[in-house]
Design an enzyme around this catalytic site. Structure first.
Site, PDB file in Angstrom:
ATOM      1  CE1 TYR A 278       9.719   2.128 -22.570  1.00 19.97           C
ATOM      2  CE2 TYR A 278       8.942   4.380 -22.296  1.00 19.97           C
ATOM      3  CZ  TYR A 278       9.206   3.134 -21.766  1.00 19.97           C
ATOM      4  OH  TYR A 278       8.949   2.883 -20.448  1.00 19.97           O
TER       5      TYR A 278
ATOM      6  NE  ARG B 179       4.805   2.748 -17.341  1.00 19.96           N
ATOM      7  CZ  ARG B 179       4.355   3.341 -16.243  1.00 19.96           C
ATOM      8  NH1 ARG B 179       3.305   4.144 -16.310  1.00 19.96           N
ATOM      9  NH2 ARG B 179       4.940   3.147 -15.081  1.00 19.96           N
TER      10      ARG B 179
ATOM     11  CE1 TYR C 143      -8.040   5.657 -23.526  1.00 20.03           C
ATOM     12  CE2 TYR C 143      -8.449   6.960 -25.503  1.00 20.03           C
ATOM     13  CZ  TYR C 143      -8.921   6.336 -24.366  1.00 20.03           C
ATOM     14  OH  TYR C 143     -10.244   6.384 -24.066  1.00 20.03           O
TER      15      TYR C 143
ATOM     16  CB  ILE D   4      16.458   3.340 -20.674  1.00 19.96           C
ATOM     17  CG1 ILE D   4      17.330   3.672 -21.891  1.00 19.96           C
ATOM     18  CG2 ILE D   4      15.764   4.603 -20.157  1.00 19.96           C
ATOM     19  CD1 ILE D   4      16.575   4.249 -23.073  1.00 19.96           C
TER      20      ILE D   4
ATOM     21  CE  LYS E 183      12.756   2.404 -20.923  1.00 18.00           C
ATOM     22  NZ  LYS E 183      12.241   3.588 -20.191  1.00 18.00           N
TER      23      LYS E 183
END
Length: 291
Positions: free
Chosen positions: A132, A137, A106, A202, A160
Site C-alpha cells: 500500500y 499519509r 512517520y 480498493i 494499492k
C-alpha cells in the site's frame, strides 16, 4: 484473483464499541451488490484507533462472514515491523486470502529501509502481500524501482497505489512486470488507472455505492470505456463529496443514510459538518442511491 471493486471496509461502531453484527451485515450486502473483494482494517477501517484485539476481531469476523465467497485482503500494516508481522501471522491463521501492508508511516524509512521492512513481513508467513503506497499519509513514497525489487519476492503480488500519479501504473508495469497486480487507491482517478493497466480499485466510495463501483470496474476490465465513463459521471460527485472531510467519515455518513451502520467515528476524527452532509446527500441522489 484480486481485481475489480474491493471496498476498503469501514469498521462500524455503536456506543464506542466495534459493532460486529453491523460489520457482518455489511459483508453480506457487499457480496450481494457485486463487490469482488473486501479489505478490512485499512485506514478507512480506522486502524489507527483500533486496539490490536479489535483489529484482529474485525479481520476474523470479515473472513468468517465472507466464507470464501470473495477474497479478503486483511489490513496488516504498521510502522513497526514486529507489529506488522503479528498482524500478518494472525491474518494467515484465520484464513485471509492476502494482506495489505502500508509503507511505514512517520518513521520515514529510506528505500533500503522499505526493502528490509517488506522482506521481513514477506518472510514471516505464506500470505500474499499487496503493498500500500500512499505518500500523503505515510510521507514516504516507494519508487517503482524499489517496488520492482520487492516484486521479485514470490508473495509480493501487487500494489494499492494511492499516489494519484497515473504514470506510475506504466512505470510499475515496466519495473514489476505486466502480471503484477495494480489496484487504484484513489476513486476519482480509477478510470485512468485501469486504462494504464490497472485491474481494480480498493475503494472508499464502494462502501456506499458498491454495485455502481463494481459495474464501473467490470466495464473498464471489459475495455468498454464509454460505458465506464457513464458510471464515472454518476459517481464523480460522490467521490468528491465523501472526501470533503476524511473519507471514512463521509463513507460512514453515507452508510447511515442507507440504514447500514451508525455515523460514529473515534477521536481525533469527528462527525461531519452539516454542509458536508448536504453535499453527500446531493451526490447520493445524483448517483441514484437515495431519493
Amino acid at each position: 484473483m484480486f481485481r475489480g471493486s474491493m471496498p476498503a471496509l469501514v469498521t462500524p461502531f455503536r456506543n464506542g464499541e466495534v459493532d460486529l453484527d453491523a460489520l457482518k451485515h455489511l459483508v453480506e450486502w457487499h457480496i450481494e451488490e457485486g463487490s469482488t473483494g473486501l479489505v478490512p482494517v485499512g485506514t478507512t477501517g480506522e486502524s489507527p484507533t483500533l486496539s490490536h484485539e479489535e483489529h484482529e476481531s474485525v479481520v476474523e469476523a470479515v473472513v468468517k462472514a465472507a466464507a470464501g465467497r470473495i477474497p479478503v485482503i486483511a489490513g496488516a500494516g504498521s510502522n513497526n515491523t514486529v507489529e506488522a508481522i503479528r498482524f500478518m501471522r494472525f491474518a494467515e491463521k484465520v484464513g485471509a486470502d492476502a494482506a495489505l501492508v502500508v509503507t511505514p508511516y512517520y518513521n520515514k524509512p529510506t528505500q533500503r529501509g522499505l526493502i528490509a521492512h517488506f522482506t521481513a513481513v514477506h518472510d514471516c508467513c505464506d500470505l500474499p502481500i499487496i503493498i500500500y503506497n500512499i505518500p500523503p499519509r505515510s510521507v514516504v513514497d516507494m519508487t517503482p524501482a524499489t517496488m520492482g525489487q520487492l516484486a521479485k519476492l514470490p508473495r509480493i503480488v501487487g500494489v494499492k497505489d494511492a499516489t494519484g500519479k497515473l504514470e506510475r501504473v506504466s512505470q510499475q508495469r515496466s519495473a514489476c512486470g505486466a502480471d503484477f497486480i495494480q489496484l487504484s487507491g484513489e476513486d476519482a482517478t480509477a478510470l485512468g488507472f485501469n486504462a494504464h493497466g490497472g485491474v481494480g480499485c480498493i475503494s472508499v466510495t464502494a462502501n456506499v455505492a458498491p454495485r455502481l463501483c463494481a459495474e464501473f470496474q467490470q466495464a473498464t476490465l471489459a475495455g468498454d470505456y464509454a460505458k465506464a465513463l457513464e458510471y464515472q459521471d454518476r459517481l464523480m460527485p460522490l467521490h468528491e463529496a465523501i472526501f470533503v472531510e476524511p473519507g471514512l467519515v463521509g463513507a460512514k455518513y453515507g452508510l447511515s443514510r442507507l440504514g447500514l451502520c451508525t455515523e460514529e467515528v473515534r477521536s481525533p476524527l469527528t462527525g461531519l459538518e452539516d454542509s458536508t452532509k448536504s453535499a453527500i446527500d446531493d451526490a447520493m441522489r445524483h448517483a441514484g442511491l437515495i431519493n
